[in-house]
Write an enzyme that holds these catalytic residues in place. Structure first.
Site, PDB file in Angstrom:
ATOM      1  CB  ILE A  93      18.821  38.755 -34.490  1.00  0.00           C
ATOM      2  CG1 ILE A  93      18.453  39.548 -33.741  1.00  0.00           C
ATOM      3  CG2 ILE A  93      18.679  37.462 -34.156  1.00  0.00           C
ATOM      4  CD1 ILE A  93      16.876  39.724 -33.238  1.00  0.00           C
ATOM      5  CE1 TYR A  94      20.919  34.882 -41.877  1.00  0.00           C
ATOM      6  CE2 TYR A  94      22.051  36.688 -42.479  1.00  0.00           C
ATOM      7  CZ  TYR A  94      21.984  35.392 -42.969  1.00  0.00           C
ATOM      8  OH  TYR A  94      21.949  34.548 -44.025  1.00  0.00           O
ATOM      9  CB  SER A  95      25.462  39.190 -38.335  1.00  0.00           C
ATOM     10  OG  SER A  95      25.063  39.884 -39.547  1.00  0.00           O
TER      11      SER A  95
ATOM     12  CB  SER B  51      22.122  33.267 -35.757  1.00  0.00           C
ATOM     13  OG  SER B  51      22.036  33.655 -36.942  1.00  0.00           O
TER      14      SER B  51
END
Length: 243
Positions: free
Chosen positions: A150-152, A154
């Site tokens: 999710i973080y990467s 985004s």
């Protein structure tokens, strides 16, 4: 660095109350820029920084488009035309895809991707010719560690936005770039003790990055010396392609 390379320039730094954002705001101010210190909840820290650097603290949640518009309108009304936007505000969460939730996905993308996008939209409408946009991503988009989907994801969206927007704004001599930190000594890193334990060993330089290490790269991109650099993703992680 030489002094006052940004004299007469006005900058907005999102998420500037703490960590890398705080260091960026301080670095831009040391170069002569008038700096808007944006924050969501850390009012006391933002006001203290603004007083220290002679800037202006403005509350706005970048996941809310109306707040972004108010941020830019208030900054222009107080300080005049804008020259620089640094998209630093960001949140992180790490978990396997199978264990992730819709709420985690929506929260991270709303701040990191959506917030950056609509800040860039306002900047595209308002920045003076010759302006600068710099967005903060992460080395995790290169290393893609497990649990970072999710973080990467985004932040990967931010990197693609940078490339497209650089082409759109190039005719106005506005440069658009990304800076991707590695392990940096911030509250975000310290949320993950297992990462803290391996951080220094991931860099050939043998240490964890400091916010100022990233901030000075960002400040340079905002100067006229970097006028021929656009559409790029600068890895500012001490050689470590990680978070």
């Amino acid at each position: 660095m030489s002094l006052q390379r940004l004299s007469g320039k006005t900058a907005i730094v999102t998420g500037a109350a703490r960590g890398i954002g705080r260091a960026i705001a301080s670095s831009l101010a040391s170069e002569g820029a008038r700096v808007v210190v944006n924050y969501t909840r850390s009012a006391a820290e933002a006001e203290a920084l603004a007083a220290e650097i002679g800037g202006l603290a403005i509350q706005a949640d970048v996941s809310v488009v109306a707040d972004i518009r108010r941020l830019f309108e208030t900054a222009e009304a107080a300080l005049g035309p804008l020259d620089i936007l640094v998209n630093n505000a960001g949140v992180a969460s790490f978990q396997p895809v199978a264990q992730s939730t819709e709420e985690q996905y929506d929260h991270i993308f709303s701040v990191n991707a959506r917030g950056t996008y609509f800040c860039c939209r306002e900047a595209a409408l308002r920045l003076r010719n010759g302006g600068r946009i710099v967005s903060i991503s992460t080395g995790a988009t290169v290393s893609s560690p497990a649990g970072s989907a999710i973080y990467s994801g985004s932040k990967a969206a931010v990197e693609q936005l940078t490339r497209a927007l650089a082409r759109e704004l190039g005719p106005r001599s506005i440069t658009v770039n990304t800076v991707s930190p590695g392990f940096t000594d911030t509250d975000m890193l310290n949320q993950f003790p297992t990462l803290v334990g391996i951080a220094a060993g991931m860099s050939p330089l043998g240490r964890v990055g400091q916010p100022a290490d990233v901030a000075e790269v960002v400040a340079w991109l905002c100067t006229s010396e970097a006028r021929w650099v656009t559409g790029q993703n600068l890895q500012a992680g001490g050689g470590a392609s990680m978070v």
